[in-house]
Motif scaffolding. Structure first.
Motif, short mmCIF file in Angstrom:
data_model
loop_
_atom_site.label_atom_id
_atom_site.label_comp_id
_atom_site.label_asym_id
_atom_site.label_seq_id
_atom_site.Cartn_x
_atom_site.Cartn_y
_atom_site.Cartn_z
N VAL A 125 -14.39 2.44 -4.23
CA VAL A 125 -13.52 1.81 -3.22
C VAL A 125 -12.53 0.86 -3.90
O VAL A 125 -11.35 0.81 -3.52
CB VAL A 125 -14.36 1.08 -2.15
N CYS A 126 -12.97 0.13 -4.90
CA CYS A 126 -12.05 -0.77 -5.61
C CYS A 126 -10.97 0.00 -6.35
O CYS A 126 -9.80 -0.40 -6.37
CB CYS A 126 -12.83 -1.66 -6.57
N LYS A 127 -11.36 1.12 -6.98
CA LYS A 127 -10.35 1.95 -7.65
C LYS A 127 -9.36 2.52 -6.64
O LYS A 127 -8.17 2.62 -6.92
CB LYS A 127 -11.03 3.10 -8.40
N TYR A 128 -9.84 2.89 -5.48
CA TYR A 128 -8.95 3.42 -4.45
C TYR A 128 -7.96 2.35 -3.97
O TYR A 128 -6.79 2.63 -3.73
CB TYR A 128 -9.75 3.96 -3.27
N LEU A 129 -8.44 1.13 -3.82
CA LEU A 129 -7.54 0.06 -3.38
C LEU A 129 -6.52 -0.30 -4.44
O LEU A 129 -5.36 -0.57 -4.12
CB LEU A 129 -8.35 -1.19 -3.03
N LEU A 130 -6.93 -0.32 -5.70
CA LEU A 130 -6.01 -0.71 -6.75
C LEU A 130 -4.99 0.38 -7.07
O LEU A 130 -3.82 0.10 -7.28
CB LEU A 130 -6.79 -1.07 -8.02
#
Length: 89
Positions: free
Chosen positions: A78-83
């Motif tokens: 999820v963090c990779k998707y947001l960044l």
């Protein structure tokens, strides 16, 4: 005495889970919601470990390990998707 400590700690973990659900629903921005979701994983692991202690079985500890691995992987995804806007490069 151990039963009282287990019930008290279970009640406190459930209260923490409810507060995390509130933060997940009302969070002002997306990083706060991701942090609330990650904290929910940690609290659910604590609840499962407490259930394993209360019922005196080892299968709950194995399921807590599985949830810990899935929680870590999903938080990273999820963090990779947001960044980046993409999970797989």
């Amino acid at each position: 005495m151990l039963d009282i400590a287990l019930w008290t700690s279970m009640a406190l973990v459930v209260a923490a889970l409810l507060l995390n659900v509130y933060r997940l629903a009302v969070g002002p921005d997306m990083p706060d919601r991701i942090l609330a979701l990650d904290t929910m994983y940690v609290n659910s692991i604590a609840l499962i470990v407490l259930m394993g202690l209360w019922l005196n079985t080892k299968t709950y500890f194995e399921s807590a390990l599985l949830i810990a691995m899935l929680g870590f992987i999903s938080t990273v995804a999820v963090c990779k998707y947001l960044l980046r806007g993409d999970i797989i490069e």
